[in-house]
Design a protein around this motif. Structure first.
Motif, mmCIF file in Angstrom:
data_model
loop_
_atom_site.group_PDB
_atom_site.id
_atom_site.type_symbol
_atom_site.label_atom_id
_atom_site.label_comp_id
_atom_site.label_asym_id
_atom_site.label_seq_id
_atom_site.Cartn_x
_atom_site.Cartn_y
_atom_site.Cartn_z
ATOM 1 N N TYR A 40 -56.035 -47.748 42.137
ATOM 2 C CA TYR A 40 -56.312 -49.503 42.454
ATOM 3 C C TYR A 40 -57.376 -49.956 41.359
ATOM 4 C CZ TYR A 40 -57.249 -54.139 44.544
ATOM 5 O OH TYR A 40 -57.341 -55.325 44.296
ATOM 6 N N PHE A 41 -58.387 -49.426 41.315
ATOM 7 C CA PHE A 41 -59.731 -49.970 40.763
ATOM 8 C C PHE A 41 -59.567 -49.773 39.063
ATOM 9 C CE2 PHE A 41 -61.622 -50.113 45.123
ATOM 10 C CZ PHE A 41 -61.793 -51.429 45.058
ATOM 11 N N THR A 42 -58.784 -48.592 38.960
ATOM 12 C CA THR A 42 -58.692 -48.282 37.608
ATOM 13 C C THR A 42 -57.585 -49.454 36.969
ATOM 14 O OG1 THR A 42 -58.599 -45.917 37.802
ATOM 15 C CG2 THR A 42 -57.289 -46.592 35.912
ATOM 16 N N MET A 43 -56.711 -49.807 37.698
ATOM 17 C CA MET A 43 -55.798 -50.833 37.308
ATOM 18 C C MET A 43 -56.592 -52.258 37.329
ATOM 19 S SD MET A 43 -52.483 -50.300 39.813
ATOM 20 C CE MET A 43 -51.660 -51.553 39.098
ATOM 21 N N VAL A 44 -57.656 -52.466 38.032
ATOM 22 C CA VAL A 44 -58.288 -53.793 38.015
ATOM 23 C C VAL A 44 -59.100 -53.947 36.627
ATOM 24 C CG1 VAL A 44 -60.435 -54.996 39.061
ATOM 25 C CG2 VAL A 44 -58.612 -53.891 40.559
ATOM 26 N N LEU A 45 -59.526 -52.594 36.281
ATOM 27 C CA LEU A 45 -60.381 -52.620 34.959
ATOM 28 C C LEU A 45 -59.663 -52.700 33.890
ATOM 29 C CD1 LEU A 45 -63.239 -49.904 35.600
ATOM 30 C CD2 LEU A 45 -63.236 -52.428 36.017
ATOM 31 N N GLU A 46 -58.448 -52.178 33.879
ATOM 32 C CA GLU A 46 -57.436 -52.014 32.843
ATOM 33 C C GLU A 46 -56.822 -53.619 32.501
ATOM 34 O OE1 GLU A 46 -54.614 -49.257 33.793
ATOM 35 O OE2 GLU A 46 -55.539 -47.424 32.855
ATOM 36 N N ALA A 47 -56.686 -54.343 33.943
ATOM 37 C CA ALA A 47 -56.371 -55.533 33.450
ATOM 38 C C ALA A 47 -57.469 -56.630 32.951
ATOM 39 C CB ALA A 47 -55.794 -56.035 34.829
ATOM 40 N N SER A 48 -58.446 -56.100 32.736
ATOM 41 C CA SER A 48 -59.570 -57.167 32.155
ATOM 42 C C SER A 48 -59.152 -57.109 30.834
ATOM 43 C CB SER A 48 -60.881 -56.362 32.612
ATOM 44 O OG SER A 48 -62.147 -57.404 32.310
ATOM 45 N N SER A 49 -59.520 -58.621 30.301
ATOM 46 C CA SER A 49 -59.369 -58.927 29.037
ATOM 47 C C SER A 49 -60.415 -58.881 28.042
ATOM 48 C CB SER A 49 -58.508 -60.029 28.855
ATOM 49 O OG SER A 49 -58.343 -60.654 27.516
ATOM 50 N N TYR A 50 -60.924 -58.084 27.048
ATOM 51 C CA TYR A 50 -61.883 -57.936 26.160
ATOM 52 C C TYR A 50 -61.588 -58.161 24.937
ATOM 53 C CZ TYR A 50 -65.189 -55.597 29.686
ATOM 54 O OH TYR A 50 -65.904 -55.434 30.716
ATOM 55 N N PRO A 51 -62.389 -58.481 23.943
ATOM 56 C CA PRO A 51 -62.357 -58.528 22.692
ATOM 57 C C PRO A 51 -61.357 -57.314 22.186
ATOM 58 C CG PRO A 51 -64.576 -59.199 23.073
ATOM 59 C CD PRO A 51 -64.034 -58.326 24.478
ATOM 60 N N GLU A 52 -60.461 -57.954 21.258
ATOM 61 C CA GLU A 52 -59.571 -56.729 20.658
ATOM 62 C C GLU A 52 -60.554 -55.710 19.972
ATOM 63 O OE1 GLU A 52 -55.227 -56.926 17.951
ATOM 64 O OE2 GLU A 52 -56.659 -58.644 18.311
ATOM 65 N N GLY A 53 -60.034 -54.553 19.942
ATOM 66 C CA GLY A 53 -60.731 -53.380 19.383
ATOM 67 C C GLY A 53 -61.399 -52.746 20.344
ATOM 68 N N PHE A 54 -62.014 -53.204 21.474
ATOM 69 C CA PHE A 54 -62.820 -52.484 22.387
ATOM 70 C C PHE A 54 -62.106 -51.351 23.072
ATOM 71 C CE2 PHE A 54 -66.875 -55.149 23.701
ATOM 72 C CZ PHE A 54 -66.796 -55.916 22.403
ATOM 73 N N PRO A 55 -62.528 -50.406 23.528
ATOM 74 C CA PRO A 55 -62.021 -49.203 23.923
ATOM 75 C C PRO A 55 -61.446 -49.319 25.256
ATOM 76 C CG PRO A 55 -64.285 -48.661 23.780
ATOM 77 C CD PRO A 55 -64.189 -49.997 23.151
ATOM 78 N N GLN A 56 -61.940 -49.810 25.823
ATOM 79 C CA GLN A 56 -61.700 -50.169 27.398
ATOM 80 C C GLN A 56 -60.865 -49.059 28.224
ATOM 81 O OE1 GLN A 56 -59.857 -54.044 27.285
ATOM 82 N NE2 GLN A 56 -59.507 -54.107 29.453
ATOM 83 N N GLU A 57 -61.536 -48.034 28.122
ATOM 84 C CA GLU A 57 -61.293 -46.758 28.733
ATOM 85 C C GLU A 57 -62.359 -46.303 29.848
ATOM 86 O OE1 GLU A 57 -58.384 -45.146 28.608
ATOM 87 O OE2 GLU A 57 -57.637 -46.441 26.813
#
Length: 523
Positions: free
Chosen positions: A226-243
């Protein structure tokens, strides 16, 4: 669980990509973009007019063409500068961008709507072909019958018409059989696809429903997903790894996050763009190194605070009491040329402490300081910090692997040890770590009090160690007792080791004090 992870990732990544696409579209429609497009079109029209102009008007057309060309170049540079300002503004507002967003992930929004079918539409194969008709010539009149050979000729004509009719009927029947066959096949295919589509949606929704039940019951895997999905849904500047990698410790209701931070190169090197008319070229001015370093430190701090905020805000079921965040950046070691992974920021905070803050008014770095976070003194140079809690110590995959090894080497269950065996184990462990230990009287619950000495100069000193062989969560009273013992002994540090875990009150009390809490997984 792997299948659930895959479709959840697709859902959240699709939403994030759609949002980024909308952001790009908005930027492309800015006034400067329109102005640049207008200047470019005017420039192209001038070229066309120049070709058509006569010799006398050629010079005027060329002058106008040159003017419009310069205007288009200036408009292009202005657009580049505006986009650069937008990029810097986006980096400065990473934290603020999430404050107006509800990070709660509603399970109902993950469900798919059951498909509605309008019914089978056969098309051309549903049209019945008109059946051939037997058209016989009229009967011979009395006068016609008197003509020699007329009757025989008539009968022959009738036979020929009937034979042709029977042939057409046979062909018609064959075509009708084929049509019916194709009609049945098409209808069966339609019904099969409709049933498969309905089944797929039902299975998907059933999996979401099961996921919701598991999350509500506090299942660790469901909580992590659930919380992995929460973080994956967050919108960051393009090119950020967001892993991110997440692990949940049920005993202490602690969520540990290992998050990938963007590299220093994500901060633009260019400060401004400028068009030089004399050389007909676009030049750039470099952004000062100190400014880039300051912005990068702010970005890493903002991501840390934002991630913790999103996790607590999304947790309406109160599954989490404590969040541990470790922010890492992947890079290439310039000394060895090999890949390296460096922790730049680490923090442990509780819901009660964090949710009291007004994040709309904080300075990111000052906020981390208030949370007693450990932050790299120079993130741009990849100066590392020690994680407050290693992810491998709570990652279920690591723990399961350790359990397998214990069955291979006959490693005993800690809860089955006698008090004296447990005392010896703790003493030996810290001796192996290089401490000089002195065992004291054992407590009634099978714990052990141990005074140790760290022989290292400057960093060393007297260390008080207490161990609790518990099955349940260790309360804050045990941490208070350790702190009191440490002060009475004049020790520089206190270590509490348990076979279970700690509650948020224990972490809150230990925050900012020379205390280290080691849970069962650490042990």
């Amino acid at each position: 669980m792997a299948r659930r992870k895959s479709f959840m990732t697709v859902v959240t990544q699709a939403a994030r990509q759609a949002e980024r696409a909308r952001d790009r579209q908005v930027r492309q429609q800015t006034q400067l973009a329109k102005e640049g497009e207008r200047a470019q079109k005017a420039y192209m029209r001038a070229i066309e007019q120049a070709v058509k102009a006569d010799a006398k008007a050629q010079k005027e057309a060329e002058k106008e063409q040159a003017k419009l060309y310069i205007e288009s170049r200036i408009a292009q540079v202005d657009l580049q500068n505006e986009q650069l300002e937008e990029e810097i503004d986006e980096l400065n507002n990473i934290l603020n961008a999430t404050l107006s967003v509800d990070d709660f992930l509603d399970f109902h929004t993950l469900r798919k709507i059951k498909p509605v079918f309008q019914g089978f539409i056969p098309g051309i194969i549903g049209v019945v072909e008109k059946q051939p008709v037997l058209n016989l010539p009229p009967q011979l009149t009395t006068m016609q019958k008197l003509v020699p050979g007329a009757k025989k000729k008539y009968e022959q004509e009738i036979e020929a018409i009937k034979a042709e009719y029977l042939k057409k009927i046979a062909h018609y029947n064959q075509r009708e059989i084929e049509r019916q066959k194709h009609l049945v096949a098409a209808k069966n295919e339609y019904e099969h696809k409709a049933a498969e589509a309905t089944k797929e949606v039902e299975e998907y929704n059933a999996e979401i429903e099961q996921f919701e039940k598991e999350f509500a019951s506090g299942d660790p895997d469901a909580i992590v997903n659930y919380f992995t999905m929460v973080l994956e849904a967050s919108s960051y500047p393009e090119g950020f790894p967001q892993e991110a990698k997440l692990a949940f410790v049920p005993e202490s209701k602690q969520l540990v996050v290992e998050y990938d931070l963007p590299p220093f190169e994500s901060i633009p090197e260019v400060a401004t763009y400028k068009y030089v008319k004399a050389k007909d070229e676009v030049t750039t001015s470099a952004r000062p190194a100190t400014q880039r370093k300051t912005l990068y430190a702010s970005v890493t701090a903002q991501i840390t605070i934002r991630t913790v905020h999103e996790l607590f805000e999304a947790d309406r079921s109160n599954h989490i009491d404590t969040v541990v965040f470790n922010g890492y950046v992947d890079s290439i070691d310039k000394g060895t040329g090999l890949p390296t992974r460096t922790c730049l920021v680490t923090v442990r905070t509780t819901r009660d402490v964090f949710t009291k803050m007004d994040l709309s008014k904080v300075d990111p770095l000052a906020c981390l300081k208030a949370l007693n976070a450990s932050v790299s003194k120079s993130p741009a140079e990849l100066a590392p910090v020690r994680p407050v809690l290693e992810f491998s110590m709570v990652d279920p995959r690591f723990i399961q692997e350790t359990d397998v090894l214990s069955t291979l080497d006959q490693r005993p269950n800690l809860m089955n040890l006698t008090p004296s065996e447990f005392e010896s184990l703790i003493t030996n462990l810290f001796e192996k770590m290089g401490l000089e230990t002195r065992l004291t009287q054992a407590s009634r619950d099978g714990g052990v009090d141990c005074v140790a000495y760290d022989p290292r100069p400057i960093f060393g000193g007297k260390v008080v160690i207490q161990a609790k062989r518990y099955k349940h969560t260790v309360g804050v009273s045990a941490v208070r007792d350790l702190y009191g013992t440490m002060q009475n002994e004049g020790a520089s540090k206190g270590i509490l080791v348990t076979t279970s875990g700690y509650g948020k009150a224990a972490f809150e009390f230990a925050e900012g004090k020379p205390l280290e809490l080691l849970s069962g997984s650490n042990l």
